[in-house]
Structure formats: C-alpha cells, structure tokens
Design a protein around this motif. Structure first.
Motif, PDB file in Angstrom:
ATOM      1  N   SER A  28      -3.207  19.741 -10.936  1.00  0.00           N
ATOM      2  CA  SER A  28      -1.890  19.405 -10.390  1.00  0.00           C
ATOM      3  C   SER A  28      -0.991  18.879 -11.494  1.00  0.00           C
ATOM      4  N   GLN A  30       1.961  16.406 -12.425  1.00  0.00           N
ATOM      5  CA  GLN A  30       2.642  15.225 -11.927  1.00  0.00           C
ATOM      6  C   GLN A  30       4.041  15.173 -12.531  1.00  0.00           C
ATOM      7  N   PRO A  51       2.398   5.315  -2.418  1.00  0.00           N
ATOM      8  CA  PRO A  51       2.129   6.611  -1.790  1.00  0.00           C
ATOM      9  C   PRO A  51       1.725   6.407  -0.334  1.00  0.00           C
ATOM     10  N   PRO A  52       1.883   7.423   0.505  1.00  0.00           N
ATOM     11  CA  PRO A  52       1.515   7.271   1.914  1.00  0.00           C
ATOM     12  C   PRO A  52       0.023   6.981   2.066  1.00  0.00           C
ATOM     13  N   GLN A  53      -0.319   6.361   3.187  1.00  0.00           N
ATOM     14  CA  GLN A  53      -1.700   5.923   3.447  1.00  0.00           C
ATOM     15  C   GLN A  53      -2.677   7.093   3.391  1.00  0.00           C
ATOM     16  N   GLU A  54      -2.255   8.260   3.828  1.00  0.00           N
ATOM     17  CA  GLU A  54      -3.156   9.397   3.874  1.00  0.00           C
ATOM     18  C   GLU A  54      -3.564   9.878   2.481  1.00  0.00           C
ATOM     19  N   SER A  55      -2.707   9.651   1.492  1.00  0.00           N
ATOM     20  CA  SER A  55      -3.020  10.163   0.163  1.00  0.00           C
ATOM     21  C   SER A  55      -3.876   9.202  -0.662  1.00  0.00           C
ATOM     22  N   ARG A  56      -4.142   8.033  -0.132  1.00  0.00           N
ATOM     23  CA  ARG A  56      -4.974   7.074  -0.869  1.00  0.00           C
ATOM     24  C   ARG A  56      -6.450   7.378  -0.655  1.00  0.00           C
ATOM     25  N   LEU A  57      -7.235   7.148  -1.677  1.00  0.00           N
ATOM     26  CA  LEU A  57      -8.672   7.378  -1.564  1.00  0.00           C
ATOM     27  C   LEU A  57      -9.361   6.249  -0.813  1.00  0.00           C
ATOM     28  N   SER A  84      -8.599   2.687   1.469  1.00  0.00           N
ATOM     29  CA  SER A  84      -7.604   1.901   2.177  1.00  0.00           C
ATOM     30  C   SER A  84      -7.864   0.419   1.947  1.00  0.00           C
TER      31      SER A  84
END
Length: 155
Positions: A2, A4, A41-47, A49
C-alpha cells in the motif's frame, strides 16, 4: 503493497483553512489549534482496540529433572502417623456433627407432629369465626327523620 500519502505540512494547511474577517490574533490561534489536532483512524482499521483488554498466555515455570525427582522419592515412603491421626480425628468430628444434625432434625419433626396433633384435638372446641361479620350498632335516628318529626310538631 500500500502507498501511504505524505503527511501534510503546515504550508498545506493554509490551502484548506480560510479565516475571512477574523483578527490576525484569532487566525494564529485557530491555525495553532488545527495544526495540533490529528484525527485518529477509525476503530475498524485498528489492529488492537484500547477498550478490549487482551491477555497473553502466562508462561509456567518448567520443571527440571532435579526438582521433579526429589518429591517422587519422598512419596513412596510410609505415610506420616501424625497426619493419619489428624485425618482420623477430623473424620470423627464430622461423623459426630452428622449424628447431632440427625438428632436435631428428628426432634424438630417430633415436635411438629405433636403440635399438629394438639391443633387437631382442639379444632372442635374453637369458636367458629365468621368472615363477613358486621357489627350491629344501635341505629340513631337520622337527621332527615328528626327534621320530619320537628315539622309534624310545628303543624
């Protein structure tokens, strides 16, 4: 793989931030505020929580051959006499407590049976109670009757 995007520089912020009609002091404060803020970053993109606690497995100490051999040698020997005596006394105490409990329960059962028998014997001699019994009160002449009597006397 990816790619950045490059982080924005302070000069790039000037392209996006417009403060028309504001004093220069307010503009500098606003720029400082906006440049200090960074969006997460949004919660979903974190490895991982932050609100979920993750526990790693605890490693147990490993036994070596020298430490595990010593208890095995002591175990096959004759059991300790004082420990046997203590276990036997403890067992006797528990047996005594069980016997005492049985006696108490038998006594309570006997007392209950005696109480029930006495209640059954006294049933025919108890006065019968009426459920909807109203108290009979002597009737006082009502005000309307008294008024009628006064009117008759006046005529």
């Amino acid at each position: 793989m990816s790619v950045q995007p490059e982080p924005l520089k302070e000069e790039d912020f000037d392209k996006f931030i417009v403060f028309d009609g504001s004093s220069p002091e307010d503009v500098s404060h606003a720029r400082q505020l906006w440049s200090s803020l960074s969006l997460l970053p949004p919660q979903e993109s974190r490895l991982v929580s932050a609100d979920i606690h993750q526990r790693l497995p605890v490693s147990r100490p490993q036994r070596t051959a020298a430490t595990s051999a010593a208890p095995r040698l002591a175990a096959p020997g004759p059991p300790d006499i004082s420990a046997l005596r203590q276990r036997q006394e403890e067992r006797q105490r528990y047996v005594a407590m069980a016997e005492q409990r049985k006696e108490i329960l038998a006594l309570l059962r006997r007392q209950r049976e005696q109480r029930i028998q006495k209640e059954l014997l006294s049933v025919p001699f108890k006065p019968k109670t009426k459920l909807n019994r109203e108290k009979v009160q002597p009737q006082k002449p009502s005000e309307s009757e008294m008024d009628e009597e006064l009117v008759r006397q006046l005529q």
